[in-house]
Design a protein around this motif. Structure first.
Motif, PDB file in Angstrom:
ATOM      1  N   PRO A 135       0.694  -1.282  -0.044  1.00  0.00           N
ATOM      2  CA  PRO A 135      -0.058  -0.021   0.016  1.00  0.00           C
ATOM      3  C   PRO A 135       0.966   1.301   0.080  1.00  0.00           C
ATOM      4  O   PRO A 135       0.341   2.269  -0.823  1.00  0.00           O
ATOM      5  CB  PRO A 135      -0.820  -0.290   1.337  1.00  0.00           C
ATOM      6  CG  PRO A 135      -0.814  -1.646   1.396  1.00  0.00           C
ATOM      7  CD  PRO A 135       0.329  -2.184   1.059  1.00  0.00           C
ATOM      8  N   TRP A 136       1.807   1.217   0.697  1.00  0.00           N
ATOM      9  CA  TRP A 136       2.729   2.535   0.707  1.00  0.00           C
ATOM     10  C   TRP A 136       4.096   2.090   1.257  1.00  0.00           C
ATOM     11  O   TRP A 136       4.326   1.144   2.206  1.00  0.00           O
ATOM     12  CB  TRP A 136       2.225   3.819   1.687  1.00  0.00           C
ATOM     13  CG  TRP A 136       1.928   3.392   3.240  1.00  0.00           C
ATOM     14  CD1 TRP A 136       2.528   3.141   3.978  1.00  0.00           C
ATOM     15  CD2 TRP A 136       0.495   3.214   3.409  1.00  0.00           C
ATOM     16  NE1 TRP A 136       2.115   2.843   5.154  1.00  0.00           N
ATOM     17  CE2 TRP A 136       0.685   2.763   5.138  1.00  0.00           C
ATOM     18  CE3 TRP A 136      -0.676   2.956   2.887  1.00  0.00           C
ATOM     19  CZ2 TRP A 136      -0.408   2.310   5.567  1.00  0.00           C
ATOM     20  CZ3 TRP A 136      -1.631   2.501   3.711  1.00  0.00           C
ATOM     21  CH2 TRP A 136      -1.581   2.316   5.296  1.00  0.00           C
ATOM     22  N   LEU A 137       5.200   3.088   1.275  1.00  0.00           N
ATOM     23  CA  LEU A 137       6.465   2.924   1.913  1.00  0.00           C
ATOM     24  C   LEU A 137       6.917   4.040   2.519  1.00  0.00           C
ATOM     25  O   LEU A 137       6.116   5.069   2.087  1.00  0.00           O
ATOM     26  CB  LEU A 137       7.348   2.516   0.794  1.00  0.00           C
ATOM     27  CG  LEU A 137       7.284   1.077  -0.219  1.00  0.00           C
ATOM     28  CD1 LEU A 137       8.142   0.999  -1.207  1.00  0.00           C
ATOM     29  CD2 LEU A 137       7.437   0.185   0.786  1.00  0.00           C
ATOM     30  N   LEU A 138       7.897   4.058   3.051  1.00  0.00           N
ATOM     31  CA  LEU A 138       8.079   5.321   3.852  1.00  0.00           C
ATOM     32  C   LEU A 138       8.809   6.278   2.743  1.00  0.00           C
ATOM     33  O   LEU A 138       9.498   5.972   1.788  1.00  0.00           O
ATOM     34  CB  LEU A 138       9.320   5.017   4.972  1.00  0.00           C
ATOM     35  CG  LEU A 138       8.780   4.079   5.959  1.00  0.00           C
ATOM     36  CD1 LEU A 138      10.136   3.678   7.062  1.00  0.00           C
ATOM     37  CD2 LEU A 138       7.811   4.682   6.764  1.00  0.00           C
ATOM     38  N   ASP A 139       9.046   7.759   2.967  1.00  0.00           N
ATOM     39  CA  ASP A 139       9.350   8.733   2.189  1.00  0.00           C
ATOM     40  C   ASP A 139      10.756   8.891   2.266  1.00  0.00           C
ATOM     41  O   ASP A 139      11.545   9.484   1.536  1.00  0.00           O
ATOM     42  CB  ASP A 139       8.446   9.945   2.140  1.00  0.00           C
ATOM     43  CG  ASP A 139       8.685  10.488   3.524  1.00  0.00           C
ATOM     44  OD1 ASP A 139       9.065   9.728   4.384  1.00  0.00           O
ATOM     45  OD2 ASP A 139       8.261  11.700   3.606  1.00  0.00           O
ATOM     46  N   ALA A 178       8.845   6.334  12.456  1.00  0.00           N
ATOM     47  CA  ALA A 178       8.448   5.996  11.167  1.00  0.00           C
ATOM     48  C   ALA A 178       7.821   4.547  10.920  1.00  0.00           C
ATOM     49  O   ALA A 178       7.092   4.481   9.953  1.00  0.00           O
ATOM     50  CB  ALA A 178       9.909   6.065  10.342  1.00  0.00           C
ATOM     51  N   MET A 179       8.419   3.631  11.763  1.00  0.00           N
ATOM     52  CA  MET A 179       7.657   2.215  11.575  1.00  0.00           C
ATOM     53  C   MET A 179       6.451   2.176  12.187  1.00  0.00           C
ATOM     54  O   MET A 179       5.470   1.420  12.034  1.00  0.00           O
ATOM     55  CB  MET A 179       8.566   1.191  12.446  1.00  0.00           C
ATOM     56  CG  MET A 179       9.731   0.901  11.486  1.00  0.00           C
ATOM     57  SD  MET A 179      10.665  -0.357  11.816  1.00  0.00           S
ATOM     58  CE  MET A 179      11.914   0.411  12.963  1.00  0.00           C
ATOM     59  N   THR A 180       5.785   3.386  12.942  1.00  0.00           N
ATOM     60  CA  THR A 180       4.163   3.127  13.376  1.00  0.00           C
ATOM     61  C   THR A 180       3.518   3.394  12.001  1.00  0.00           C
ATOM     62  O   THR A 180       2.525   3.146  12.005  1.00  0.00           O
ATOM     63  CB  THR A 180       3.845   4.181  14.521  1.00  0.00           C
ATOM     64  OG1 THR A 180       4.243   5.544  13.846  1.00  0.00           O
ATOM     65  CG2 THR A 180       5.004   3.978  15.634  1.00  0.00           C
ATOM     66  N   LYS A 181       4.273   4.092  11.110  1.00  0.00           N
ATOM     67  CA  LYS A 181       3.387   4.446   9.756  1.00  0.00           C
ATOM     68  C   LYS A 181       3.634   3.216   8.927  1.00  0.00           C
ATOM     69  O   LYS A 181       3.048   3.348   7.455  1.00  0.00           O
ATOM     70  CB  LYS A 181       4.068   5.717   9.266  1.00  0.00           C
ATOM     71  CG  LYS A 181       3.962   6.949  10.147  1.00  0.00           C
ATOM     72  CD  LYS A 181       2.376   7.050  10.448  1.00  0.00           C
ATOM     73  CE  LYS A 181       1.556   7.806   9.279  1.00  0.00           C
ATOM     74  NZ  LYS A 181       0.114   7.530   9.678  1.00  0.00           N
ATOM     75  N   LEU A 182       4.252   2.136   9.051  1.00  0.00           N
ATOM     76  CA  LEU A 182       4.229   1.054   8.186  1.00  0.00           C
ATOM     77  C   LEU A 182       3.116  -0.098   8.514  1.00  0.00           C
ATOM     78  O   LEU A 182       3.199  -1.055   7.799  1.00  0.00           O
ATOM     79  CB  LEU A 182       5.696   0.240   8.341  1.00  0.00           C
ATOM     80  CG  LEU A 182       6.837   0.814   7.427  1.00  0.00           C
ATOM     81  CD1 LEU A 182       8.069   0.413   7.699  1.00  0.00           C
ATOM     82  CD2 LEU A 182       6.643   0.971   6.033  1.00  0.00           C
TER      83      LEU A 182
END
Length: 277
Positions: free
Chosen positions: A10-14, A231-235
């Motif tokens: 769905p998405w990756l980190l920027d 950042a890994m809370t957004k994964l």
């Protein structure tokens, strides 16, 4: 979650987490009393591995451990780990296998490994990590992430008294300890030219997580390690909430550990993270 279950990302980190390395999360279920005897306890641990600096490759494994109740109680008193630790031989095997998977994918071992654990690191685990780090010539960081703590935060100046997601309080006396707010008022982008603070709309006081660095041979500072955790809370591909409290390294390791006690096939070890969403 539907897109992820279909095999999509769905998405990756920027921004990359680290130049080239591994994140390994370890979490546990609570010990359960075995039915056949009241002096035996079973608990399970899950492992989530992030194989890519952008969060692209995720892997989970699950294992069970049985131990005597008296031994478990002794470990709890002596080490403060609540008895939840991975024995040295299993820890060594898991680390070697994970590093070899990374090596097979990239052609070389990781330059560093960051381990997140929901309980303090036991001496057996530390010894296993020392041995593997020496064998492969890699640097490592041992980070205990504690979600159950007494800390609360208030912003007396603005945001209705709430701290902002991403706020960090670093302990001057203990440089390896910090309090990180992964929930709170969140920064959001209205358009390309203006940035504002999105007010928190959930009831209650934001609960931070406590970060304790037990060992760190990497050049990463505690604020950088905290930034990686945030950042890994957004994964988490299971929701699009701005406020996600735990990094996936702990959240999904705990999910897969809880699942084991309901799985009848005792040979089942690896579970696709998409099946946990």
């Amino acid at each position: 979650a539907i897109y992820a279950k279909s095999g999509g990302i769905p998405w990756l980190l920027d921004e990359p987490l680290i130049p080239s390395g591994l994140f390994i999360g370890i979490a546990f279920t609570r010990p359960r009393q075995d039915q056949e005897t009241s002096r035996r306890e079973s608990f399970y641990y899950g492992v989530l591995t992030v194989h890519n600096k952008w969060g692209r490759f995720l892997d989970t494994i699950i294992r069970g451990i049985r131990t005597d109740l008296s031994r478990l109680e002794g470990l709890m008193r002596r080490y403060g780990t609540r008895g939840l630790f991975v024995p040295k031989n299993e820890m060594t095997e898991m680390l070697r296998r994970t590093i070899n998977q990374f090596k097979d994918r990239t052609g070389q071992p990781p330059s560093l490994v960051i381990l997140h654990k929901s309980a303090p690191f036991h001496k057996d685990e530390v010894e296993a990590i020392h041995d593997i780090a020496s064998e492969y010539g890699i640097k490592y960081g041992l980070v205990h992430i504690e979600r159950n703590n007494l800390y609360r935060g208030f912003n007396m100046g603005q945001h209705l008294g709430n701290p902002t997601r991403g706020d960090i309080v670093i302990d001057d006396e203990y440089p390896g300890k910090a309090i990180l707010f992964t929930t709170g008022c969140a920064q959001s982008i209205d358009n390309w030219h203006s940035v504002r603070i999105k007010p928190r709309n959930r009831p209650g006081t934001p609960r931070p997580i406590e970060i304790n660095i037990q060992e760190n041979t990497t050049p990463l500072t505690i604020d950088k390690l905290a930034q990686q955790i945030l950042a890994m809370t957004k994964l988490d591909w299971n929701n699009t909430e701005i406020e996600v409290r735990e990094p996936i390294t702990i959240k999904y390791a705990r999910k897969v550990a809880k699942l084991k006690q309901h799985v009848t096939n005792l040979q089942l070890e690896r579970i696709d993270i998409r099946d946990l969403m």
